[in-house]
Design a protein around this motif. Structure first.
Motif, PDB file in Angstrom:
ATOM      1  N   VAL A   1       0.839  -1.202   0.000  1.00 30.01           N
ATOM      2  CA  VAL A   1       0.000   0.000   0.000  1.00 30.01           C
ATOM      3  C   VAL A   1       0.874   1.251   0.000  1.00 30.01           C
ATOM      4  O   VAL A   1       0.639   2.187  -0.780  1.00 30.01           O
ATOM      5  CB  VAL A   1      -0.974  -0.004   1.196  1.00 30.01           C
ATOM      6  CG1 VAL A   1      -1.681   1.333   1.343  1.00 30.01           C
ATOM      7  CG2 VAL A   1      -1.984  -1.127   1.048  1.00 30.01           C
ATOM      8  N   ASP A   2       1.894   1.271   0.847  1.00 28.91           N
ATOM      9  CA  ASP A   2       2.785   2.435   0.911  1.00 28.91           C
ATOM     10  C   ASP A   2       3.492   2.663  -0.426  1.00 28.91           C
ATOM     11  O   ASP A   2       3.600   3.798  -0.890  1.00 28.91           O
ATOM     12  CB  ASP A   2       3.816   2.271   2.024  1.00 28.91           C
ATOM     13  CG  ASP A   2       3.213   2.408   3.417  1.00 28.91           C
ATOM     14  OD1 ASP A   2       2.039   2.817   3.533  1.00 28.91           O
ATOM     15  OD2 ASP A   2       3.923   2.079   4.391  1.00 28.91           O
ATOM     16  N   LEU A   3       3.959   1.603  -1.040  1.00 30.55           N
ATOM     17  CA  LEU A   3       4.629   1.717  -2.335  1.00 30.55           C
ATOM     18  C   LEU A   3       3.671   2.248  -3.397  1.00 30.55           C
ATOM     19  O   LEU A   3       4.007   3.158  -4.159  1.00 30.55           O
ATOM     20  CB  LEU A   3       5.195   0.363  -2.770  1.00 30.55           C
ATOM     21  CG  LEU A   3       5.864   0.321  -4.140  1.00 30.55           C
ATOM     22  CD1 LEU A   3       7.096   1.218  -4.172  1.00 30.55           C
ATOM     23  CD2 LEU A   3       6.226  -1.101  -4.506  1.00 30.55           C
ATOM     24  N   MET A   4       2.464   1.698  -3.432  1.00 32.30           N
ATOM     25  CA  MET A   4       1.481   2.133  -4.419  1.00 32.30           C
ATOM     26  C   MET A   4       1.072   3.590  -4.184  1.00 32.30           C
ATOM     27  O   MET A   4       0.863   4.336  -5.140  1.00 32.30           O
ATOM     28  CB  MET A   4       0.259   1.223  -4.394  1.00 32.30           C
ATOM     29  CG  MET A   4       0.549  -0.182  -4.916  1.00 32.30           C
ATOM     30  SD  MET A   4      -0.853  -1.301  -4.756  1.00 32.30           S
ATOM     31  CE  MET A   4      -1.909  -0.668  -6.068  1.00 32.30           C
ATOM     32  N   ASN A   5       0.987   4.007  -2.922  1.00 31.15           N
ATOM     33  CA  ASN A   5       0.635   5.389  -2.617  1.00 31.15           C
ATOM     34  C   ASN A   5       1.767   6.347  -2.966  1.00 31.15           C
ATOM     35  O   ASN A   5       1.513   7.477  -3.372  1.00 31.15           O
ATOM     36  CB  ASN A   5       0.244   5.542  -1.148  1.00 31.15           C
ATOM     37  CG  ASN A   5      -1.128   4.979  -0.863  1.00 31.15           C
ATOM     38  OD1 ASN A   5      -1.973   4.897  -1.740  1.00 31.15           O
ATOM     39  ND2 ASN A   5      -1.352   4.578   0.375  1.00 31.15           N
ATOM     40  N   SER A   6       2.997   5.904  -2.819  1.00 35.80           N
ATOM     41  CA  SER A   6       4.128   6.783  -3.120  1.00 35.80           C
ATOM     42  C   SER A   6       4.412   6.882  -4.620  1.00 35.80           C
ATOM     43  O   SER A   6       5.078   7.811  -5.060  1.00 35.80           O
ATOM     44  CB  SER A   6       5.385   6.302  -2.389  1.00 35.80           C
ATOM     45  OG  SER A   6       5.863   5.093  -2.952  1.00 35.80           O
ATOM     46  N   GLN A   7       3.899   5.916  -5.386  1.00 35.05           N
ATOM     47  CA  GLN A   7       4.112   5.907  -6.831  1.00 35.05           C
ATOM     48  C   GLN A   7       2.779   5.609  -7.526  1.00 35.05           C
ATOM     49  O   GLN A   7       2.552   4.492  -7.982  1.00 35.05           O
ATOM     50  CB  GLN A   7       5.164   4.869  -7.203  1.00 35.05           C
ATOM     51  CG  GLN A   7       6.503   5.142  -6.557  1.00 35.05           C
ATOM     52  CD  GLN A   7       7.552   4.151  -6.992  1.00 35.05           C
ATOM     53  OE1 GLN A   7       7.531   3.648  -8.098  1.00 35.05           O
ATOM     54  NE2 GLN A   7       8.476   3.876  -6.091  1.00 35.05           N
TER      55      GLN A   7
ATOM     56  N   LEU B   1      -8.225  -7.399  -2.060  1.00 37.08           N
ATOM     57  CA  LEU B   1      -9.106  -6.859  -1.026  1.00 37.08           C
ATOM     58  C   LEU B   1      -8.325  -6.348   0.178  1.00 37.08           C
ATOM     59  O   LEU B   1      -8.675  -5.314   0.763  1.00 37.08           O
ATOM     60  CB  LEU B   1     -10.125  -7.915  -0.583  1.00 37.08           C
ATOM     61  CG  LEU B   1     -11.195  -8.267  -1.607  1.00 37.08           C
ATOM     62  CD1 LEU B   1     -12.023  -9.461  -1.130  1.00 37.08           C
ATOM     63  CD2 LEU B   1     -12.099  -7.072  -1.880  1.00 37.08           C
ATOM     64  N   ALA B   2      -7.267  -7.039   0.554  1.00 39.43           N
ATOM     65  CA  ALA B   2      -6.436  -6.596   1.676  1.00 39.43           C
ATOM     66  C   ALA B   2      -5.742  -5.281   1.348  1.00 39.43           C
ATOM     67  O   ALA B   2      -5.641  -4.395   2.202  1.00 39.43           O
ATOM     68  CB  ALA B   2      -5.412  -7.671   2.033  1.00 39.43           C
ATOM     69  N   VAL B   3      -5.272  -5.137   0.116  1.00 38.67           N
ATOM     70  CA  VAL B   3      -4.647  -3.883  -0.309  1.00 38.67           C
ATOM     71  C   VAL B   3      -5.681  -2.764  -0.269  1.00 38.67           C
ATOM     72  O   VAL B   3      -5.415  -1.667   0.232  1.00 38.67           O
ATOM     73  CB  VAL B   3      -4.013  -4.020  -1.710  1.00 38.67           C
ATOM     74  CG1 VAL B   3      -3.601  -2.668  -2.269  1.00 38.67           C
ATOM     75  CG2 VAL B   3      -2.817  -4.962  -1.662  1.00 38.67           C
ATOM     76  N   ALA B   4      -6.880  -3.032  -0.763  1.00 39.03           N
ATOM     77  CA  ALA B   4      -7.950  -2.030  -0.740  1.00 39.03           C
ATOM     78  C   ALA B   4      -8.316  -1.661   0.699  1.00 39.03           C
ATOM     79  O   ALA B   4      -8.533  -0.491   1.012  1.00 39.03           O
ATOM     80  CB  ALA B   4      -9.169  -2.541  -1.498  1.00 39.03           C
ATOM     81  N   ALA B   5      -8.381  -2.643   1.580  1.00 41.31           N
ATOM     82  CA  ALA B   5      -8.697  -2.388   2.989  1.00 41.31           C
ATOM     83  C   ALA B   5      -7.593  -1.576   3.666  1.00 41.31           C
ATOM     84  O   ALA B   5      -7.847  -0.860   4.628  1.00 41.31           O
ATOM     85  CB  ALA B   5      -8.911  -3.705   3.733  1.00 41.31           C
ATOM     86  N   GLY B   6      -6.373  -1.693   3.129  1.00 39.67           N
ATOM     87  CA  GLY B   6      -5.247  -0.933   3.664  1.00 39.67           C
ATOM     88  C   GLY B   6      -5.235   0.518   3.224  1.00 39.67           C
ATOM     89  O   GLY B   6      -4.349   1.277   3.588  1.00 39.67           O
ATOM     90  N   GLY B   7      -6.201   0.891   2.410  1.00 38.08           N
ATOM     91  CA  GLY B   7      -6.322   2.286   2.044  1.00 38.08           C
ATOM     92  C   GLY B   7      -5.958   2.612   0.608  1.00 38.08           C
ATOM     93  O   GLY B   7      -5.890   3.770   0.228  1.00 38.08           O
ATOM     94  N   ARG B   8      -5.748   1.621  -0.203  1.00 44.97           N
ATOM     95  CA  ARG B   8      -5.369   1.883  -1.590  1.00 44.97           C
ATOM     96  C   ARG B   8      -6.445   1.345  -2.526  1.00 44.97           C
ATOM     97  O   ARG B   8      -6.758   0.160  -2.498  1.00 44.97           O
ATOM     98  CB  ARG B   8      -4.031   1.212  -1.912  1.00 44.97           C
ATOM     99  CG  ARG B   8      -3.590   1.328  -3.337  1.00 44.97           C
ATOM    100  CD  ARG B   8      -3.342   2.765  -3.718  1.00 44.97           C
ATOM    101  NE  ARG B   8      -3.020   2.808  -5.140  1.00 44.97           N
ATOM    102  CZ  ARG B   8      -2.609   3.874  -5.767  1.00 44.97           C
ATOM    103  NH1 ARG B   8      -2.457   4.993  -5.114  1.00 44.97           N
ATOM    104  NH2 ARG B   8      -2.347   3.832  -7.037  1.00 44.97           N
ATOM    105  N   VAL B   9      -7.009   2.231  -3.328  1.00 42.54           N
ATOM    106  CA  VAL B   9      -7.959   1.799  -4.334  1.00 42.54           C
ATOM    107  C   VAL B   9      -7.175   1.096  -5.437  1.00 42.54           C
ATOM    108  O   VAL B   9      -6.125   1.579  -5.877  1.00 42.54           O
ATOM    109  CB  VAL B   9      -8.742   3.001  -4.901  1.00 42.54           C
ATOM    110  CG1 VAL B   9      -9.676   2.569  -6.007  1.00 42.54           C
ATOM    111  CG2 VAL B   9      -9.511   3.686  -3.791  1.00 42.54           C
ATOM    112  N   ILE B  10      -7.660  -0.052  -5.870  1.00 38.77           N
ATOM    113  CA  ILE B  10      -6.954  -0.831  -6.873  1.00 38.77           C
ATOM    114  C   ILE B  10      -7.253  -0.252  -8.260  1.00 38.77           C
ATOM    115  O   ILE B  10      -8.314  -0.470  -8.823  1.00 38.77           O
ATOM    116  CB  ILE B  10      -7.366  -2.321  -6.819  1.00 38.77           C
ATOM    117  CG1 ILE B  10      -7.162  -2.883  -5.421  1.00 38.77           C
ATOM    118  CG2 ILE B  10      -6.606  -3.131  -7.850  1.00 38.77           C
ATOM    119  CD1 ILE B  10      -5.732  -2.919  -4.950  1.00 38.77           C
TER     120      ILE B  10
END
Length: 71
Positions: free
Chosen positions: A8-14, A47-56
């Motif tokens: 999630v952090d990686l996807m949010n930063s990039q 789903l876990a990534v989405a629950a972590g705050g990142r829209v897929i």
């Protein structure tokens, strides 16, 4: 840090990062059971990534079993 949080952090930063979430199984069991199992594994990660705050977005979910690719 838990792996999902790292993703999630990686996807949010990039935000332009494209991600492929893949579920795999071995050759134990029938092909139809493995197909469902591998897809469910990939979906649970998404789903876990989405629950972590990142829209897929910019992502795909795939499953593999006995060298069969399903989208």
């Amino acid at each position: 840090m838990p792996p999902i949080k790292q993703i999630v952090d990686l996807m949010n930063s990039q935000p332009i990062l494209k991600v492929s979430i893949e579920g795999h199984t071995d050759n134990q069991g029938t092909a139809s059971v493995n197909k469902v199992l591998s897809l469910n594994r990939a979906k649970s990660v998404a789903l876990a990534v989405a629950a972590g705050g990142r829209v897929i977005v910019n992502s795909c979910v795939r499953c593999y079993s006995r060298r069969i690719l399903r989208r």
